[in-house]
Write an enzyme that holds these catalytic residues in place. Structure first.
Site, PDB file in Angstrom:
ATOM      1  N   ASP A  68       8.716  78.771  10.510  1.00 42.97           N
ATOM      2  CA  ASP A  68       9.392  78.216  11.671  1.00 42.97           C
ATOM      3  C   ASP A  68      10.295  79.295  12.251  1.00 42.97           C
ATOM      4  O   ASP A  68      11.348  79.610  11.692  1.00 42.97           O
ATOM      5  CB  ASP A  68      10.211  76.981  11.282  1.00 42.97           C
ATOM      6  CG  ASP A  68      10.777  76.248  12.492  1.00 42.97           C
ATOM      7  OD1 ASP A  68      10.875  76.864  13.578  1.00 42.97           O
ATOM      8  OD2 ASP A  68      11.142  75.060  12.354  1.00 42.97           O
ATOM      9  N   ASN A 101       4.661  86.415  18.456  1.00 48.52           N
ATOM     10  CA  ASN A 101       3.997  85.556  19.431  1.00 48.52           C
ATOM     11  C   ASN A 101       4.503  84.119  19.437  1.00 48.52           C
ATOM     12  O   ASN A 101       4.504  83.472  20.485  1.00 48.52           O
ATOM     13  CB  ASN A 101       2.487  85.563  19.145  1.00 48.52           C
ATOM     14  CG  ASN A 101       1.753  84.481  19.908  1.00 48.52           C
ATOM     15  OD1 ASN A 101       1.614  84.538  21.120  1.00 48.52           O
ATOM     16  ND2 ASN A 101       1.285  83.471  19.179  1.00 48.52           N
ATOM     17  N   TYR A 164      14.123  79.329  29.699  1.00 48.39           N
ATOM     18  CA  TYR A 164      13.008  80.004  29.031  1.00 48.39           C
ATOM     19  C   TYR A 164      12.906  81.453  29.491  1.00 48.39           C
ATOM     20  O   TYR A 164      12.790  82.382  28.683  1.00 48.39           O
ATOM     21  CB  TYR A 164      11.722  79.238  29.332  1.00 48.39           C
ATOM     22  CG  TYR A 164      10.458  79.879  28.827  1.00 48.39           C
ATOM     23  CD1 TYR A 164      10.136  79.866  27.468  1.00 48.39           C
ATOM     24  CD2 TYR A 164       9.559  80.478  29.709  1.00 48.39           C
ATOM     25  CE1 TYR A 164       8.963  80.444  27.010  1.00 48.39           C
ATOM     26  CE2 TYR A 164       8.389  81.058  29.259  1.00 48.39           C
ATOM     27  CZ  TYR A 164       8.089  81.036  27.908  1.00 48.39           C
ATOM     28  OH  TYR A 164       6.929  81.613  27.460  1.00 48.39           O
ATOM     29  N   LYS A 168      13.303  85.229  27.507  1.00 53.98           N
ATOM     30  CA  LYS A 168      12.256  86.248  27.531  1.00 53.98           C
ATOM     31  C   LYS A 168      12.749  87.538  28.192  1.00 53.98           C
ATOM     32  O   LYS A 168      12.336  88.637  27.802  1.00 53.98           O
ATOM     33  CB  LYS A 168      11.026  85.714  28.259  1.00 53.98           C
ATOM     34  CG  LYS A 168      10.300  84.600  27.500  1.00 53.98           C
ATOM     35  CD  LYS A 168       9.830  85.065  26.139  1.00 53.98           C
ATOM     36  CE  LYS A 168       8.812  84.114  25.531  1.00 53.98           C
ATOM     37  NZ  LYS A 168       8.343  84.557  24.192  1.00 53.98           N
ATOM     38  N   THR A 199      -3.747  76.960  28.175  1.00 57.36           N
ATOM     39  CA  THR A 199      -3.625  76.559  26.773  1.00 57.36           C
ATOM     40  C   THR A 199      -2.834  75.251  26.730  1.00 57.36           C
ATOM     41  O   THR A 199      -2.476  74.687  27.770  1.00 57.36           O
ATOM     42  CB  THR A 199      -2.871  77.609  25.930  1.00 57.36           C
ATOM     43  OG1 THR A 199      -1.487  77.643  26.347  1.00 57.36           O
ATOM     44  CG2 THR A 199      -3.481  78.991  26.088  1.00 57.36           C
TER      45      THR A 199
END
Length: 258
Positions: A68, A101, A164, A168, A199
């Site tokens: 995790d 990833n 988000y 990044k 995805t």
């Protein structure tokens, strides 16, 4: 194939979040190119084992570990588990490639983003990338590679993803610092920034037909991405021919909003 440390054994890649989506494509594509794989999963143990079985069917070795990335307290124990797998499966002390990833997608307008959502994204994407790489450094071979995963959203804006994208963006800055500081060990560090990929990430938003039409209309190559678009780039960036590339951001969006 030679590894980064000059032996004749196959290189070993550790891919977090390797059971589905982009990670799955990365793992399988690397296996096609002669790379052994340690892949992690958080909940998708069946899918992870299926990926490992496909890797082994290609003649490569594979190992599967639960992990995790949002819980840094478990990173040292995870590093010890990786060390044990290296010893038992490969009879080696180090692996060659780390691909950060694993991630989670949370979309919310800036005005409505909660502190809980912000902290989850922080822990997974920025803190996770930082401290996992730190804990695994003793196990990465000199001359190895680290590849972080960002997003095209760190360059262009798409309402609803401010938190988000901020994380990044931090990963992209971190990549440059890692490249500078790990250079003496000849470890190269780069970051890829995928665009919209079809995805189940973020609740499968990119599977929406209307959203796909919009993204395709704004993309130079005229379509949304698929996982193998990213798997191929990762294999290229970990190939011997790219050993002189470090500290770079490679956007993989098909030319979205150029």
């Amino acid at each position: 194939m030679s590894t980064t440390n000059g032996s004749t054994a196959a290189p070993i890649a550790l891919i977090t979040g390797g059971s589905r989506g982009l990670g799955r494509s990365m793992a399988l594509t690397l296996a096609d190119r002669g790379v052994d794989v340690i892949l992690t999963y958080r909940t998708s143990v069946k899918e992870a084992r299926e990926v490992a079985a496909r890797i082994e069917a290609k003649g490569r070795k594979a190992a599967v570990l639960p992990f995790d990335v949002g819980k840094s307290a478990g990173f040292q124990a995870f590093a010890m588990a990786v060390k044990a797998e290296l010893a038992s499966v490969w009879k080696r002390e180090r692996f060659d490639y780390l691909v950060n990833n694993a991630g989670t997608g949370i979309g919310a307008p800036f005005a409505d983003t909660t502190e809980e959502q912000f902290d989850e994204l922080l822990n997974v994407h920025l803190k996770g990338t930082f401290f996992l790489a730190q804990k695994l450094l003793p196990l990465i071979a000199d001359g190895g590679r680290i590849l972080n995963v960002s997003t095209g959203l760190a360059r262009y804006t798409f309402p609803g993803y401010s938190a988000y994208a901020v994380m990044k963006g931090g990963v992209e800055v971190l990549t440059r610092y890692m490249a500078a500081e790990l250079g003496p060990r000849r470890i190269s560090v780069n970051v890829i920034a995928p665009g919209g990929i079809e995805t189940d990430f973020g609740g499968g938003a990119m599977r929406d037909v209307e959203l796909q039409k919009f993204v395709a209309s704004e993309t130079a190559l005229g379509r949304v991405g698929v996982p193998d678009d990213i798997g191929g780039i990762v294999a290229m960036l970990l190939a011997p021919e790219t050993r002189w590339l470090t500290g770079q951001r490679i956007e993989v969006t098909g030319g979205f909003k150029l």
